[in-house]
Scaffold this motif. Structure first.
Motif, PDB file in Angstrom:
ATOM      1  N   ALA A  26      15.721 -12.183   8.317  1.00 32.55           N
ATOM      2  CA  ALA A  26      15.319 -12.692   6.951  1.00 32.55           C
ATOM      3  C   ALA A  26      14.787 -11.738   6.205  1.00 32.55           C
ATOM      4  CB  ALA A  26      14.404 -13.918   7.166  1.00 32.55           C
ATOM      5  N   HIS A  27      15.185 -11.678   4.833  1.00 34.61           N
ATOM      6  CA  HIS A  27      14.900 -10.679   3.848  1.00 34.61           C
ATOM      7  C   HIS A  27      14.859 -11.401   2.568  1.00 34.61           C
ATOM      8  CE1 HIS A  27      19.181 -10.315   3.859  1.00 34.61           C
ATOM      9  NE2 HIS A  27      19.145  -9.863   2.851  1.00 34.61           N
ATOM     10  N   VAL A  28      14.505 -10.562   1.485  1.00 33.83           N
ATOM     11  CA  VAL A  28      14.501 -10.873   0.272  1.00 33.83           C
ATOM     12  C   VAL A  28      14.811  -9.437  -0.728  1.00 33.83           C
ATOM     13  CG1 VAL A  28      11.947 -10.261  -0.148  1.00 33.83           C
ATOM     14  CG2 VAL A  28      13.345 -11.902  -1.895  1.00 33.83           C
ATOM     15  N   TYR A  29      15.612  -9.712  -1.485  1.00 32.43           N
ATOM     16  CA  TYR A  29      16.081  -8.383  -2.296  1.00 32.43           C
ATOM     17  C   TYR A  29      15.685  -8.779  -3.544  1.00 32.43           C
ATOM     18  CZ  TYR A  29      19.600  -4.696  -3.354  1.00 32.43           C
ATOM     19  OH  TYR A  29      20.301  -3.546  -3.932  1.00 32.43           O
ATOM     20  N   VAL A  30      14.950  -7.824  -4.189  1.00 30.10           N
ATOM     21  CA  VAL A  30      14.331  -8.042  -5.448  1.00 30.10           C
ATOM     22  C   VAL A  30      14.378  -6.671  -6.430  1.00 30.10           C
ATOM     23  CG1 VAL A  30      12.649  -9.752  -4.841  1.00 30.10           C
ATOM     24  CG2 VAL A  30      12.020  -7.324  -4.709  1.00 30.10           C
ATOM     25  N   GLU A  31      14.418  -6.894  -7.785  1.00 27.02           N
ATOM     26  CA  GLU A  31      14.403  -5.704  -8.639  1.00 27.02           C
ATOM     27  C   GLU A  31      13.128  -5.748  -9.218  1.00 27.02           C
ATOM     28  OE1 GLU A  31      17.136  -6.025 -11.834  1.00 27.02           O
ATOM     29  OE2 GLU A  31      15.949  -4.616 -13.302  1.00 27.02           O
ATOM     30  N   GLY A  32      12.348  -4.654  -9.371  1.00 21.92           N
ATOM     31  CA  GLY A  32      11.026  -4.175  -9.932  1.00 21.92           C
ATOM     32  C   GLY A  32      11.292  -3.748 -11.408  1.00 21.92           C
ATOM     33  N   GLY A 175       7.620 -20.792   1.996  1.00 17.19           N
ATOM     34  CA  GLY A 175       6.596 -20.629   3.043  1.00 17.19           C
ATOM     35  C   GLY A 175       6.852 -19.396   3.978  1.00 17.19           C
ATOM     36  N   LYS A 176       6.962 -18.316   3.601  1.00 17.51           N
ATOM     37  CA  LYS A 176       7.291 -16.978   4.180  1.00 17.51           C
ATOM     38  C   LYS A 176       6.268 -16.121   3.687  1.00 17.51           C
ATOM     39  CE  LYS A 176      10.706 -18.225   6.792  1.00 17.51           C
ATOM     40  NZ  LYS A 176      10.717 -17.978   8.445  1.00 17.51           N
ATOM     41  N   ALA A 177       6.207 -15.093   4.343  1.00 22.44           N
ATOM     42  CA  ALA A 177       5.304 -13.743   3.683  1.00 22.44           C
ATOM     43  C   ALA A 177       6.086 -12.572   3.857  1.00 22.44           C
ATOM     44  CB  ALA A 177       3.988 -13.502   4.723  1.00 22.44           C
ATOM     45  N   VAL A 178       5.654 -11.677   2.844  1.00 19.39           N
ATOM     46  CA  VAL A 178       6.484 -10.594   2.746  1.00 19.39           C
ATOM     47  C   VAL A 178       6.033  -9.378   3.877  1.00 19.39           C
ATOM     48  CG1 VAL A 178       7.109  -8.667   1.152  1.00 19.39           C
ATOM     49  CG2 VAL A 178       6.867 -10.717   0.382  1.00 19.39           C
ATOM     50  N   GLY A 179       6.889  -8.887   4.524  1.00 25.10           N
ATOM     51  CA  GLY A 179       6.436  -7.712   5.369  1.00 25.10           C
ATOM     52  C   GLY A 179       6.653  -6.489   4.838  1.00 25.10           C
ATOM     53  N   GLU A 180       7.346  -5.509   5.736  1.00 22.20           N
ATOM     54  CA  GLU A 180       7.488  -4.094   5.378  1.00 22.20           C
ATOM     55  C   GLU A 180       8.974  -3.888   4.545  1.00 22.20           C
ATOM     56  OE1 GLU A 180       5.521  -1.318   5.867  1.00 22.20           O
ATOM     57  OE2 GLU A 180       4.110  -3.042   6.566  1.00 22.20           O
ATOM     58  N   PRO A 181       8.893  -3.025   3.404  1.00 23.90           N
ATOM     59  CA  PRO A 181      10.074  -2.929   2.988  1.00 23.90           C
ATOM     60  C   PRO A 181      11.154  -2.119   3.725  1.00 23.90           C
ATOM     61  CG  PRO A 181       8.648  -1.094   2.248  1.00 23.90           C
ATOM     62  CD  PRO A 181       7.860  -2.144   3.099  1.00 23.90           C
ATOM     63  N   TRP A 182      12.410  -2.756   3.752  1.00 24.27           N
ATOM     64  CA  TRP A 182      13.534  -2.299   4.585  1.00 24.27           C
ATOM     65  C   TRP A 182      14.168  -1.151   3.976  1.00 24.27           C
ATOM     66  CZ3 TRP A 182      16.167  -3.248   9.056  1.00 24.27           C
ATOM     67  CH2 TRP A 182      17.336  -2.897   9.178  1.00 24.27           C
ATOM     68  N   SER A 183      14.375  -1.319   2.411  1.00 25.70           N
ATOM     69  CA  SER A 183      14.931  -0.155   1.677  1.00 25.70           C
ATOM     70  C   SER A 183      14.319  -0.125   0.303  1.00 25.70           C
ATOM     71  CB  SER A 183      16.559  -0.447   1.760  1.00 25.70           C
ATOM     72  OG  SER A 183      16.858  -1.362   1.209  1.00 25.70           O
ATOM     73  N   MET A 230       6.369   5.790 -27.802  1.00 29.22           N
ATOM     74  CA  MET A 230       7.525   5.898 -27.008  1.00 29.22           C
ATOM     75  C   MET A 230       7.478   5.060 -25.926  1.00 29.22           C
ATOM     76  SD  MET A 230       8.606  10.097 -27.212  1.00 29.22           S
ATOM     77  CE  MET A 230      10.348   9.711 -27.006  1.00 29.22           C
ATOM     78  N   LYS A 231       8.665   4.531 -25.503  1.00 27.85           N
ATOM     79  CA  LYS A 231       8.843   3.491 -24.387  1.00 27.85           C
ATOM     80  C   LYS A 231       9.544   4.141 -23.188  1.00 27.85           C
ATOM     81  CE  LYS A 231       8.087  -0.742 -27.223  1.00 27.85           C
ATOM     82  NZ  LYS A 231       8.943  -2.118 -27.087  1.00 27.85           N
ATOM     83  N   ILE A 232       8.551   3.991 -22.134  1.00 27.73           N
ATOM     84  CA  ILE A 232       9.201   4.618 -20.817  1.00 27.73           C
ATOM     85  C   ILE A 232       9.609   3.493 -19.757  1.00 27.73           C
ATOM     86  CG2 ILE A 232       6.985   5.234 -19.803  1.00 27.73           C
ATOM     87  CD1 ILE A 232       8.675   7.615 -18.266  1.00 27.73           C
ATOM     88  N   THR A 233      10.774   3.209 -19.473  1.00 22.88           N
ATOM     89  CA  THR A 233      11.173   2.164 -18.247  1.00 22.88           C
ATOM     90  C   THR A 233      11.449   2.698 -17.100  1.00 22.88           C
ATOM     91  OG1 THR A 233      13.475   2.150 -19.146  1.00 22.88           O
ATOM     92  CG2 THR A 233      11.894   0.663 -20.230  1.00 22.88           C
ATOM     93  N   ALA A 234      11.335   1.967 -16.147  1.00 22.24           N
ATOM     94  CA  ALA A 234      11.852   2.064 -14.705  1.00 22.24           C
ATOM     95  C   ALA A 234      12.023   0.903 -14.053  1.00 22.24           C
ATOM     96  CB  ALA A 234      10.641   2.921 -14.009  1.00 22.24           C
ATOM     97  N   GLN A 235      12.985   0.840 -13.193  1.00 22.12           N
ATOM     98  CA  GLN A 235      13.715   0.045 -12.173  1.00 22.12           C
ATOM     99  C   GLN A 235      13.811   0.434 -11.038  1.00 22.12           C
ATOM    100  OE1 GLN A 235      15.847   0.255 -15.303  1.00 22.12           O
ATOM    101  NE2 GLN A 235      14.159  -1.191 -16.333  1.00 22.12           N
ATOM    102  N   VAL A 236      13.434  -0.486 -10.002  1.00 22.54           N
ATOM    103  CA  VAL A 236      13.647  -0.104  -8.446  1.00 22.54           C
ATOM    104  C   VAL A 236      14.127  -1.416  -7.976  1.00 22.54           C
ATOM    105  CG1 VAL A 236      11.836   1.606  -8.322  1.00 22.54           C
ATOM    106  CG2 VAL A 236      11.107  -1.052  -8.077  1.00 22.54           C
ATOM    107  N   TYR A 237      14.780  -1.556  -6.638  1.00 22.32           N
ATOM    108  CA  TYR A 237      15.486  -2.404  -6.258  1.00 22.32           C
ATOM    109  C   TYR A 237      14.989  -2.090  -4.734  1.00 22.32           C
ATOM    110  CZ  TYR A 237      18.397  -2.131 -10.082  1.00 22.32           C
ATOM    111  OH  TYR A 237      18.695  -1.911 -11.403  1.00 22.32           O
ATOM    112  N   VAL A 238      14.239  -3.358  -4.268  1.00 19.72           N
ATOM    113  CA  VAL A 238      13.664  -3.408  -2.715  1.00 19.72           C
ATOM    114  C   VAL A 238      14.118  -4.367  -2.220  1.00 19.72           C
ATOM    115  CG1 VAL A 238      11.481  -2.920  -1.652  1.00 19.72           C
ATOM    116  CG2 VAL A 238      11.798  -2.292  -4.104  1.00 19.72           C
ATOM    117  N   VAL A 239      14.414  -4.106  -0.664  1.00 18.08           N
ATOM    118  CA  VAL A 239      14.742  -5.166   0.241  1.00 18.08           C
ATOM    119  C   VAL A 239      13.684  -5.120   1.139  1.00 18.08           C
ATOM    120  CG1 VAL A 239      16.158  -5.915   2.221  1.00 18.08           C
ATOM    121  CG2 VAL A 239      17.238  -4.829   0.302  1.00 18.08           C
TER     122      VAL A 239
END
Length: 243
Positions: A26-32, A175-183, A230-239
């Motif tokens: 079980a995992h969740v894949y998100v973009e930050g 009803g879940k909690a977030v654990g360690e990042p997989w990637s 000026m605007k600086i943007t960043a995106q990350v993808y985390v499992v």
């Protein structure tokens, strides 16, 4: 046919199996993402010094003389030698066709000079000095930040914090909690562009201004100037693993 099937099976078995980027639990894949506003503190002036003349020596002498004039003009602004970069001379002949004959019309001699200004309060006076000196017909200016790497890292950290918060919100609905990042990745390898790996970072703003020096009328001592933001943007993808 009876010989073809084993051959095909052997071929399929020889194809390497690529590992999936997602875990088998079980995992969740998100973009930050994050967007920060920063005030530019550095400006680069780019000037092109050019002369066309049939006499190559005269063209070169003219470019060299204006290059020295430029260096003398910026000395009083306290600009260090390491903040002035000049390219080697670029020399090329120019031709035009007359009566089906190629005729030399002149030798184009040019050099590019980049000046880094680290005190933006000096911008109006420096621009006026460059225009008054009539060194170049065009002046290209570009605003940026000196500590770009530090600002990018700050934006990346904020993007990671956003990813964690998104994951926790999604996990809580189930009803879940977030654990360690997989990637963790800067690349969105979920899309078809996964082989075009480009970091999802950018620094943008109203940072470029091309000025035609011949058309500028510096009759007043001060030029209105506001560097803005000026605007600086960043995106990350985390499992994240769920627990």
């Amino acid at each position: 046919m009876k010989f073809l099937i084993p051959a095909v099976a052997s071929l399929l078995l020889s194809i390497p199996v690529f590992a999936t980027p997602l875990p088998n639990q079980a995992h969740v894949y998100v973009e930050g993402s994050a967007e920060l506003e920063v005030e530019p503190d550095t400006m680069t002036f780019t000037l092109s010094i050019q002369k066309v003349d049939l006499d190559l020596a005269k063209a070169k002498a003219d470019v060299d003389a204006r290059s020295r004039l430029l260096i003398d003009a910026i000395k009083k602004f306290g600009i260090k030698s390491e903040d002035v970069a000049t390219t080697a001379l670029n020399i090329r002949p120019e031709y035009e066709y007359k009566d089906n004959q190629r005729v030399l019309t002149g030798n184009n001699v040019s050099r590019q000079v980049d000046i880094t200004l680290r005190d933006l309060k000096k911008y109006p006076d420096l621009m006026k000095a460059l225009v008054d000196a009539k060194i170049s017909e065009t002046i290209n200016t570009n605003l940026t930040v000196a500590n770009k790497k530090a600002v990018e890292e700050k934006a990346q950290t904020a993007a990671m914090n956003d990813a964690r918060a998104r994951a926790e919100r999604l996990a809580k609905t189930q009803g879940k909690a977030v654990g360690e990042p997989w990637s963790i990745s800067e690349f969105n390898n979920r899309g078809n562009e996964r082989w075009e790996l480009r970091p999802a970072r950018s620094l943008a703003g109203s940072s470029a201004n091309i000025v035609a020096a011949a058309d500028m009328g510096f009759k007043r001592e001060g030029e209105p100037f506001e560097p803005g933001v000026m605007k600086i943007t960043a995106q990350v993808y985390v499992v994240y693993l769920l627990k």
